[in-house]
Enzyme design. Structure first.
Site, PDB file in Angstrom:
ATOM      1  N   ARG A  50      34.105  37.533  39.268  1.00  0.00           N
ATOM      2  CA  ARG A  50      35.219  37.619  39.689  1.00  0.00           C
ATOM      3  C   ARG A  50      35.818  38.955  39.501  1.00  0.00           C
ATOM      4  O   ARG A  50      36.538  39.512  40.355  1.00  0.00           O
ATOM      5  CB  ARG A  50      35.872  36.463  38.996  1.00  0.00           C
ATOM      6  N   ARG A  95      42.809  56.853  33.031  1.00  0.00           N
ATOM      7  CA  ARG A  95      43.865  57.724  33.028  1.00  0.00           C
ATOM      8  C   ARG A  95      44.207  58.844  33.976  1.00  0.00           C
ATOM      9  O   ARG A  95      42.897  58.979  34.904  1.00  0.00           O
ATOM     10  CB  ARG A  95      43.457  58.654  31.745  1.00  0.00           C
ATOM     11  N   LYS A 149      42.652  38.946  40.077  1.00  0.00           N
ATOM     12  CA  LYS A 149      43.358  38.854  38.856  1.00  0.00           C
ATOM     13  C   LYS A 149      43.843  40.174  38.534  1.00  0.00           C
ATOM     14  O   LYS A 149      43.112  40.790  37.516  1.00  0.00           O
ATOM     15  CB  LYS A 149      42.262  37.928  37.811  1.00  0.00           C
ATOM     16  N   GLU A 182      49.910  26.589  41.950  1.00  0.00           N
ATOM     17  CA  GLU A 182      49.412  26.455  40.646  1.00  0.00           C
ATOM     18  C   GLU A 182      50.158  26.738  39.560  1.00  0.00           C
ATOM     19  O   GLU A 182      51.647  26.922  39.793  1.00  0.00           O
ATOM     20  CB  GLU A 182      48.312  27.615  40.456  1.00  0.00           C
TER      21      GLU A 182
END
Ligand code: PMP
Length: 283
Positions: A50, A95, A149, A182
């Site tokens: 994922r 960075r 995510k 959800e």
């Protein structure tokens, strides 16, 4: 505690990323939360896959291969001598100078933490929790696919604030169209007439690994289950309801927007699924 950052391990006090990291500056990055049960990392490959799919979607170049990432997670767990716990994996853009251009960041950063997590007090797993519907809608997949995510959880955090303000530990989020999507950090299931129902991923939700495990478990046990469309009416009139997630595990829901679910106690199929899940994770 030893925390992994880009191939090195640091103790908690010295585990730092730059304030110029675009993960911090812009939420430009991804994360995973993974459980350790009985010394085994639960569904490690699924979580890493994922992460890699998310990375592909946002064009974040990871420095390790899938196998190397899995090995780094395993090594972090080993070094911390963890038999139970929770792993937090962060992949940030790395960075760069100020300004959102992701291509100004030469190298992404990978962080792996193996720690404890307790989303809800243990007693709530026995009594169940009340939830509300948040007015904050889940980001639509047409705008930003919730299957990514990402490190930007403000959408969910706003809904969590609503839950806490209402005296509830969790809130359900609706899709832009008003269907159940959800909760802020977990997926939602209901039981109706012996059927296990959960919103289909096209309603805009994170396709939880715990959720998918539950659907597989249901199939194995011969419990009819379906990914479908649910409205708030379906929640209010459900026989049972529970939430799933790596952090939350399985937690029963006893009311939604003050409508009592069933008899206001965790239901029999929820208890069965909780038992089956516990057996699976320690098998
Ligand atoms: N939905 C959201 C928004 C989440 O953040 C999570 C994970 N914390 C879940 C669902 C559950 O996913 P998983 O079972 O893969 O942990």
């Amino acid at each position: 505690m030893e925390i992994y950052i880009d191939g090195e391990w640091f103790d908690k006090e010295n585990a730092r990323v730059s304030v110029y990291d675009h993960g911090l500056l812009y939420g430009d990055g991804l994360f995973e939360g993974i459980r350790i049960y009985g010394g085994k990392i639960f569904k490690l490959k699924e979580h890493i896959l994922r992460l890699f799919e998310g990375a592909r979607a946002i064009r974040l170049e990871l420095n390790l291969s899938l196998e190397e990432t899995m090995a780094a997670v395993e090594e972090t767990v080993r070094r911390n001598n963890r038999k139970e716990g929770y792993i937090r994996l962060l992949a940030t853009r790395g960075r760069g100078p100020l300004g959102i251009d992701p291509f100004s960041c030469p190298r992404s950063t990978l962080v792996i933490i193996a720690d404890d997590i307790s989303l809800y007090p243990a007693t709530l797993y026995k009594t169940g929790i009340p939830i509300i519907t948040a007015s904050t809608r889940r980001l639509s997949a047409r705008i930003f696919d919730p299957r990514i995510k990402s490190l930007n959880y403000l959408n969910n955090i706003l809904a969590k604030i609503e839950a806490r303000d209402a005296g509830c530990p969790e809130a359900v989020m609706l899709s832009e169209e008003g269907y159940v999507a959800e909760c802020t950090g977990d997926n939602i299931f209901i039981v109706k007439d012996g059927h296990l129902l959960t919103p289909a991923s096209w309603h805009g939700l994170l396709e939880g690994i715990t959720r998918n495990t539950l659907l597989e478990l249901a199939e194995k046990k011969g419990i009819p289950s379906k990914e479908t469309t649910l409205t708030r009416f379906d929640l209010y009139t459900a026989d049972e309801c529970f939430l799933t997630g790596s952090g939350a595990e399985l937690i029963p829901v006893i009311s939604v927007d003050k409508r009592m679910i069933g008899d206001g106690k965790p239901g029999p199929l929820t208890a069965r699924m909780m038992k089956a899940f516990t057996e699976l994770i320690y098998s």
